[in-house]
Design an enzyme around this catalytic site. Sequence first.
Site, PDB file in Angstrom:
ATOM      1  N   GLY A 221       2.017   2.039  10.686  1.00 30.17           N
ATOM      2  CA  GLY A 221       2.910   3.188  10.523  1.00 30.17           C
ATOM      3  C   GLY A 221       3.592   3.612  11.807  1.00 30.17           C
ATOM      4  O   GLY A 221       4.184   4.689  11.874  1.00 30.17           O
TER       5      GLY A 221
ATOM      6  N   LYS B 272       0.093   4.241  -0.298  1.00 32.14           N
ATOM      7  CA  LYS B 272      -0.598   5.407   0.291  1.00 32.14           C
ATOM      8  C   LYS B 272      -0.391   6.638  -0.598  1.00 32.14           C
ATOM      9  O   LYS B 272      -0.307   6.503  -1.814  1.00 32.14           O
ATOM     10  CB  LYS B 272      -0.121   5.655   1.727  1.00 32.14           C
TER      11      LYS B 272
ATOM     12  N   ASN C 222       0.867  -1.185   0.000  1.00 29.42           N
ATOM     13  CA  ASN C 222       0.000   0.000   0.000  1.00 29.42           C
ATOM     14  C   ASN C 222       0.901   1.233   0.000  1.00 29.42           C
ATOM     15  O   ASN C 222       1.482   1.577   1.028  1.00 29.42           O
ATOM     16  CB  ASN C 222      -0.881  -0.037   1.255  1.00 29.42           C
TER      17      ASN C 222
ATOM     18  N   GLU D 269      -5.670  -5.452  10.549  1.00 29.34           N
ATOM     19  CA  GLU D 269      -4.754  -4.315  10.659  1.00 29.34           C
ATOM     20  C   GLU D 269      -5.040  -3.534  11.951  1.00 29.34           C
ATOM     21  O   GLU D 269      -5.834  -2.586  11.951  1.00 29.34           O
ATOM     22  CB  GLU D 269      -4.943  -3.390   9.448  1.00 29.34           C
TER      23      GLU D 269
ATOM     24  N   GLU E 222      -7.024   4.367   7.689  1.00 29.07           N
ATOM     25  CA  GLU E 222      -6.865   5.793   7.363  1.00 29.07           C
ATOM     26  C   GLU E 222      -8.118   6.318   6.667  1.00 29.07           C
ATOM     27  O   GLU E 222      -8.511   7.470   6.854  1.00 29.07           O
ATOM     28  CB  GLU E 222      -5.599   5.996   6.515  1.00 29.07           C
TER      29      GLU E 222
ATOM     30  N   HIS F 215      -9.556   0.696   4.765  1.00 27.40           N
ATOM     31  CA  HIS F 215      -8.288   0.931   5.472  1.00 27.40           C
ATOM     32  C   HIS F 215      -8.556   1.897   6.632  1.00 27.40           C
ATOM     33  O   HIS F 215      -9.391   2.792   6.522  1.00 27.40           O
ATOM     34  CB  HIS F 215      -7.260   1.531   4.507  1.00 27.40           C
TER      35      HIS F 215
ATOM     36  N   SER G  51       3.236  -2.357  10.400  1.00 20.17           N
ATOM     37  CA  SER G  51       4.684  -2.286  10.624  1.00 20.17           C
ATOM     38  C   SER G  51       5.401  -3.588  10.267  1.00 20.17           C
ATOM     39  O   SER G  51       6.333  -4.014  10.963  1.00 20.17           O
ATOM     40  CB  SER G  51       4.980  -1.870  12.071  1.00 20.17           C
TER      41      SER G  51
HETATM   42  C1  PEP Z   1      -0.903  -0.088   5.942  1.00 15.11           C
HETATM   43  O1  PEP Z   1      -0.900   1.046   5.511  1.00 15.11           O
HETATM   44  O2  PEP Z   1      -1.830  -0.865   5.647  1.00 15.11           O
HETATM   45  C2  PEP Z   1       0.192  -0.517   6.801  1.00 15.11           C
HETATM   46  C3  PEP Z   1       0.138  -1.701   7.340  1.00 15.11           C
HETATM   47  O3  PEP Z   1       1.213   0.386   6.987  1.00 15.11           O
HETATM   48  P1  PEP Z   1       2.637   0.081   7.687  1.00 15.11           P
HETATM   49  O4  PEP Z   1       3.174  -1.192   7.090  1.00 15.11           O
HETATM   50  O5  PEP Z   1       3.474   1.263   7.364  1.00 15.11           O
HETATM   51  O6  PEP Z   1       2.378  -0.089   9.142  1.00 15.11           O
END
Ligand code: PEP
Length: 263
Positions: free
Chosen positions: A174, A11, A9, A168, A96, A94, A214
């Site tokens: 993040g 973003k 992703n 998630e 976000e 997601h 992460s």
């Molecule tokens: C994500 O945006 O779905 C995500 C898991 O981000 P990150 O790997 O940066 O934590």
Amino acid sequence: MPTPLVAGNWKMNTTVTEAEALAASLRRELDGLPGVEVALCPPFVSLERVARALEGSSLKVGAQNMHHEDKGAFTGEVSPTMLQGMCQIVILGHSERRNLFGETDELVNRKVRKALEVGVRPILCVGERLEERQQGREEAVVSQSLSACLDGVASPDGLPHGMVVADEPVWAIGTGLAATSEQAQAMSALIRRLLADRYGRQGAEAVPVLYGGSVTPANVAEFVSQPDIDGALVGGASLDAQQFAEIVRITAKTRSSPLVRLG
Ligand code: PEP
């Protein structure tokens, strides 16, 4: 068990030129790698160029969101029919989108149903916030959200063909603070049980359940060696070709050993 899936992703990162270069570089690293599916999810404006850069390869293209209507007066939105033929995958719900743009389970449910209708595989994201986990409510929160997002989701044979679910935890996204593999396995097993309640064991087995939050080359093996974790949704580390390629290779290698689901 489904073929493991690793989705990147990106973003709101990369210009069109940078996206094209990243896709080309990942194609060189990963095209034809057996035992794993790979999807790159760039920003909307780069989808076409990334799709062209990946044409004829084993890598798939995904969008990060979509509207649930085919067309109309929805300024700034992108419709399912616009993605058809260009994307094989779309990330929906997601955190976000939920936390910064007010998306609800009901809206995400409409999007999931529409994605399946037009033949674009949804990666449905669910996950609890930190305070919900601290209150011991993570299972209740994820169960409720998953159930609402899957309302009415089934093919005519009653199975959820094409579905992907991503666990998630919001606090792990993040932050550099990944869940432990035990926490992620427990949540993925719960998601699998909820899928089995709805679609039967066979239906649940066919749905890849991903972990996201992460993920790095250093921790991905711990996650994908868990019996109910079928891959990863990767944010930050997916912007670095070497790191993402390493995550994909480790996933393919780890999942090539036989695993038995616990549930
Ligand atoms: C994500 O945006 O779905 C995500 C898991 O981000 P990150 O790997 O940066 O934590």
